[in-house]
Motif scaffolding. Structure first.
Motif, PDB file in Angstrom:
ATOM      1  N   SER A 133     -19.688  66.574  18.827  1.00  0.00           N
ATOM      2  CA  SER A 133     -19.990  67.759  18.165  1.00  0.00           C
ATOM      3  C   SER A 133     -21.609  68.158  18.327  1.00  0.00           C
ATOM      4  N   GLU A 134     -21.797  69.334  18.712  1.00  0.00           N
ATOM      5  CA  GLU A 134     -23.090  69.672  19.056  1.00  0.00           C
ATOM      6  C   GLU A 134     -24.117  68.884  19.750  1.00  0.00           C
ATOM      7  N   LYS A 135     -23.574  68.301  20.689  1.00  0.00           N
ATOM      8  CA  LYS A 135     -24.112  67.354  21.731  1.00  0.00           C
ATOM      9  C   LYS A 135     -24.362  65.895  20.994  1.00  0.00           C
ATOM     10  N   LYS A 136     -23.752  65.647  20.172  1.00  0.00           N
ATOM     11  CA  LYS A 136     -24.008  64.400  19.328  1.00  0.00           C
ATOM     12  C   LYS A 136     -22.517  63.730  19.273  1.00  0.00           C
ATOM     13  N   LYS A 137     -22.561  62.503  19.649  1.00  0.00           N
ATOM     14  CA  LYS A 137     -21.192  61.803  19.585  1.00  0.00           C
ATOM     15  C   LYS A 137     -21.049  61.245  18.191  1.00  0.00           C
ATOM     16  N   LEU A 138     -19.777  61.479  17.751  1.00  0.00           N
ATOM     17  CA  LEU A 138     -19.384  61.244  16.394  1.00  0.00           C
ATOM     18  C   LEU A 138     -18.032  60.300  16.465  1.00  0.00           C
ATOM     19  N   TYR A 139     -18.014  59.404  15.654  1.00  0.00           N
ATOM     20  CA  TYR A 139     -16.971  58.248  15.559  1.00  0.00           C
ATOM     21  C   TYR A 139     -16.252  58.278  14.386  1.00  0.00           C
ATOM     22  N   THR A 140     -14.748  58.081  14.443  1.00  0.00           N
ATOM     23  CA  THR A 140     -14.398  57.705  13.188  1.00  0.00           C
ATOM     24  C   THR A 140     -13.031  56.708  13.312  1.00  0.00           C
ATOM     25  N   ALA A 141     -12.680  56.030  12.254  1.00  0.00           N
ATOM     26  CA  ALA A 141     -11.798  54.785  12.500  1.00  0.00           C
ATOM     27  C   ALA A 141     -10.394  55.208  12.543  1.00  0.00           C
ATOM     28  N   LEU A 142      -9.661  54.600  13.391  1.00  0.00           N
ATOM     29  CA  LEU A 142      -8.028  54.668  13.358  1.00  0.00           C
ATOM     30  C   LEU A 142      -7.663  54.412  12.062  1.00  0.00           C
ATOM     31  N   ALA A 143      -6.887  55.049  11.705  1.00  0.00           N
ATOM     32  CA  ALA A 143      -6.319  54.993   9.929  1.00  0.00           C
ATOM     33  C   ALA A 143      -5.664  53.782   9.969  1.00  0.00           C
ATOM     34  N   LEU A 144      -5.861  52.980   8.726  1.00  0.00           N
ATOM     35  CA  LEU A 144      -5.322  51.539   8.662  1.00  0.00           C
ATOM     36  C   LEU A 144      -3.757  51.347   8.936  1.00  0.00           C
ATOM     37  N   PRO A 145      -3.032  52.227   8.172  1.00  0.00           N
ATOM     38  CA  PRO A 145      -1.591  52.028   8.685  1.00  0.00           C
ATOM     39  C   PRO A 145      -1.258  52.001  10.170  1.00  0.00           C
ATOM     40  N   LEU A 146      -2.113  52.755  10.748  1.00  0.00           N
ATOM     41  CA  LEU A 146      -1.849  52.839  12.296  1.00  0.00           C
ATOM     42  C   LEU A 146      -2.373  51.422  12.821  1.00  0.00           C
ATOM     43  N   VAL A 147      -3.465  50.988  12.268  1.00  0.00           N
ATOM     44  CA  VAL A 147      -4.023  49.980  13.084  1.00  0.00           C
ATOM     45  C   VAL A 147      -2.986  48.570  12.538  1.00  0.00           C
ATOM     46  N   ILE A 148      -2.461  48.586  11.503  1.00  0.00           N
ATOM     47  CA  ILE A 148      -1.436  47.450  11.060  1.00  0.00           C
ATOM     48  C   ILE A 148      -0.238  47.725  12.008  1.00  0.00           C
ATOM     49  N   GLU A 149       0.179  48.766  12.415  1.00  0.00           N
ATOM     50  CA  GLU A 149       1.526  49.088  13.386  1.00  0.00           C
ATOM     51  C   GLU A 149       1.010  48.692  14.790  1.00  0.00           C
ATOM     52  N   LYS A 150      -0.287  48.947  15.215  1.00  0.00           N
ATOM     53  CA  LYS A 150      -0.774  48.545  16.413  1.00  0.00           C
ATOM     54  C   LYS A 150      -0.926  47.198  16.575  1.00  0.00           C
ATOM     55  N   LEU A 151      -1.509  46.510  15.758  1.00  0.00           N
ATOM     56  CA  LEU A 151      -1.471  44.955  15.788  1.00  0.00           C
ATOM     57  C   LEU A 151      -0.391  44.088  15.609  1.00  0.00           C
ATOM     58  N   THR A 152       0.868  44.858  14.947  1.00  0.00           N
ATOM     59  CA  THR A 152       1.900  44.331  14.934  1.00  0.00           C
ATOM     60  C   THR A 152       2.676  44.092  16.146  1.00  0.00           C
ATOM     61  N   SER A 153       2.708  45.619  16.775  1.00  0.00           N
ATOM     62  CA  SER A 153       3.301  45.763  17.977  1.00  0.00           C
ATOM     63  C   SER A 153       2.472  44.819  19.111  1.00  0.00           C
ATOM     64  N   GLU A 154       1.159  44.739  19.054  1.00  0.00           N
ATOM     65  CA  GLU A 154       0.577  44.063  19.992  1.00  0.00           C
ATOM     66  C   GLU A 154       1.049  42.649  20.018  1.00  0.00           C
ATOM     67  N   PHE A 155       1.059  42.003  18.745  1.00  0.00           N
ATOM     68  CA  PHE A 155       1.528  40.523  18.416  1.00  0.00           C
ATOM     69  C   PHE A 155       2.753  40.214  18.979  1.00  0.00           C
ATOM     70  N   GLN A 156       3.859  41.160  18.625  1.00  0.00           N
ATOM     71  CA  GLN A 156       4.955  40.794  19.190  1.00  0.00           C
ATOM     72  C   GLN A 156       5.280  41.051  20.605  1.00  0.00           C
ATOM     73  N   SER A 157       4.440  41.782  21.105  1.00  0.00           N
ATOM     74  CA  SER A 157       4.484  41.757  22.679  1.00  0.00           C
ATOM     75  C   SER A 157       4.035  40.590  23.219  1.00  0.00           C
ATOM     76  N   ASP A 158       2.824  39.949  22.652  1.00  0.00           N
ATOM     77  CA  ASP A 158       2.389  38.684  23.111  1.00  0.00           C
ATOM     78  C   ASP A 158       3.253  37.750  23.059  1.00  0.00           C
ATOM     79  N   ILE A 159       4.069  37.666  21.856  1.00  0.00           N
ATOM     80  CA  ILE A 159       5.010  36.717  21.400  1.00  0.00           C
ATOM     81  C   ILE A 159       6.051  36.353  22.695  1.00  0.00           C
TER      82      ILE A 159
END
Length: 252
Positions: A59-85
């Motif tokens: 935005s206006e030649k400046k990089k901005l950052y935001t976090a992935l929503a916590l519910p999505l983080v939980i879903e992501k980590l759960t999915s990756e954990f099950q895949s690793d198992i």
């Protein structure tokens, strides 16, 4: 909090800082509120973007950052954990240690017991060769194994009645009879036992050493081919005493 899931302390601080506010932040603001050193911030943010935990925008030649929503983080980590198992379940947790030592074995009864046990434990293939009288002792096992789907290749010195599909017969003549008896068994391309007579007593070696297994496998195929040649061209070979004598020297 994320360090409990394999993230570094700096990665966890960056995520917690971004997740704590609804507003996008640039690197300078993240440094100020997270405590992550300025010299490390771009490296840490870059890793979190690659891991899908942080979103970036310009935005206006400046990089901005935001976090992935916590519910999505939980879903992501759960999915990756099950895949690793699942991946872990498919892998062997212990690497098989192969005993590649060469073991010596004496006494005919012990040698026959070892041969019988190895045949019974075969799961994919059996190669066996011996003289007729020895062969008959193991013929029921070989036929049963073949009916069960095990690949069986065999060579008998002396004719025997058998249902085996891949059995080569060598009819011994008077020159063959002078040769010492032998037994050769190769199981699953992984283990071999070779037995012969020395000083009128049976002796054997048994090993899982792959160089020895490959050597005796070649030896087995050599004997099979030699037996086929000798049988097919016996009339011709018998007329040439020199060649016949040399062929006999090739056999144990």
């Amino acid at each position: 909090m994320l360090h409990k899931f394999g993230f570094s302390q700096y990665e966890s601080k960056v995520y917690e800082t971004l997740a704590a506010t609804m507003q996008p932040m640039d690197a300078t603001m993240i440094v100020k509120h997270s405590g992550v050193p300025k010299a490390k911030i771009y490296e840490v943010i870059s890793r979190m973007v690659e891991k899908g935990m942080v979103l970036e925008s310009i935005s206006e030649k400046k990089k901005l950052y935001t976090a992935l929503a916590l519910p999505l983080v939980i879903e992501k980590l759960t999915s990756e954990f099950q895949s690793d198992i699942k991946e872990l379940e498919q892998q062997k947790l212990q690497k098989e240690i192969v005993d590649d030592r060469v073991w010596s074995l004496k006494a005919d009864t012990s040698i026959q017991s070892q041969i019988k046990q190895m045949m019974l434990e075969a799961v994919s293939s059996i190669r066996y060769s011996s003289w007729k009288d020895d062969f008959l002792n193991f013929l029921p096992i070989l036929e049963e194994k073949e009916r069960g789907g095990i690949s069986v290749e065999a060579l008998s010195v002396g004719d025997i009645p058998s249902e085996l599909q891949h059995l080569v017969i060598l009819e011994p003549n008077k020159e063959h009879v002078s040769l010492e008896r032998f037994r050769l068994l190769i199981v699953d391309d992984a283990e071999v036992i070779f037995a012969g007579v020395e000083d009128d007593a049976w002796q054997a070696i048994k090993t899982r050493s792959q160089p020895f297994v490959r050597f005796f496998t070649d030896y087995f195929h050599h004997d099979v081919l030699l037996s086929k040649i000798t049988t097919k061209y016996n009339d011709v070979l018998m007329k040439d005493t020199e060649i016949m004598a040399q062929l006999l020297q090739l056999r144990y």
